[in-house]
Design a protein around this motif. Sequence first.
Motif, PDB file in Angstrom:
ATOM      1  N   THR A   1       0.837  -1.200   0.000  1.00 18.71           N
ATOM      2  CA  THR A   1       0.000   0.000   0.000  1.00 18.71           C
ATOM      3  C   THR A   1       0.874   1.252   0.000  1.00 18.71           C
ATOM      4  O   THR A   1       1.859   1.341   0.722  1.00 18.71           O
ATOM      5  N   ASP A   2       0.490   2.206  -0.839  1.00 22.65           N
ATOM      6  CA  ASP A   2       1.205   3.477  -0.995  1.00 22.65           C
ATOM      7  C   ASP A   2       2.545   3.329  -1.707  1.00 22.65           C
ATOM      8  O   ASP A   2       3.385   4.224  -1.649  1.00 22.65           O
TER       9      ASP A   2
ATOM     10  N   GLY B   1      -2.974   4.733  -0.041  1.00 22.98           N
ATOM     11  CA  GLY B   1      -3.143   4.467   1.382  1.00 22.98           C
ATOM     12  C   GLY B   1      -4.085   5.418   2.080  1.00 22.98           C
ATOM     13  O   GLY B   1      -4.533   5.130   3.193  1.00 22.98           O
TER      14      GLY B   1
ATOM     15  N   ARG C   1      -7.282   1.007   5.125  1.00 22.31           N
ATOM     16  CA  ARG C   1      -6.873   0.691   6.496  1.00 22.31           C
ATOM     17  C   ARG C   1      -6.533  -0.787   6.524  1.00 22.31           C
ATOM     18  O   ARG C   1      -7.422  -1.631   6.378  1.00 22.31           O
TER      19      ARG C   1
END
Length: 285
Positions: free
Chosen positions: A64-65, A128, A132
């Motif tokens: 993520t990200d 992101g 979560r």
Amino acid sequence: MYISEYPVGAGPDRRAAPESGSRHPEYLDCGVLGPLRIGTGATPGTITVPPKIRSVLAMLLVHTDQVVPVSALMRELWQEHPPASGLRTLQTYVLNCRKLLVGLTGLPAPVITQDVLVTRAGGYGLNGAHVRLDWLRFQRLAEHGARVLATGDDLGGIDLLEEALGLWHGAALADVPAGPVIDSKRRLFEESQLGVIGSLAEARIRAGLHQEAITQLAAATSEHALHEGLHAHYIRALALGGRRAEALGVFQALRARLVSEIGIEPGYPLQQLQLTVLNSGPLAM
């Protein structure tokens, strides 16, 4: 394999963000500490998609990200032998992932494409700001718990570590097909979990909560039957709880497994622990 650290929501090729008055995606509550789970509620559910789409989703979630290169995704899906149509097939898998996110969030496909599962130079990434992930929460809780324990607050640290372990729902990425990156992430996640189990056991023993430590360690050593560190905690907890005979039995059973399965004796620390228990000596942490 290189995973770009360049944020998916930034960079010279960033697409225009939605206008200020547009609707933004809900948070996607996602889980990789167990079967793959994605949802928009507090308890994300497991998803029913074909295995290779599940692999793509897992790769995006555990990075993520970050921008996950197309080459890394293709290697994860087909190792060193991608089909001639591999790139086109991967694009179809990503499209199906976006359709899944549309169905989960109720948002239009262009919003998902522009702001959630985005295309970047050479790859794809999950933003992101809208995800979560239980793994990231586990890390934060484990780190916070370690800091609290370092201050001498065992009970406060125990609460945080218990909350961290409560995020697990079985083996990490249990329903995701094996691939080089997913396998390495599984090992990383499992080692982190075992480290927290060990820290929690130590804290419970220091706090005199021997039965709580024994209960958890009985399960952990059953699952990780050759893990010497967990067995050391288990033996110590049993002995401190007045169950020295059981503690010695745990050592003998572990020794038998180590010798028969991998041909080695328990390490020096465990052997010294056995002697201490035999001699009813002090069991320092």
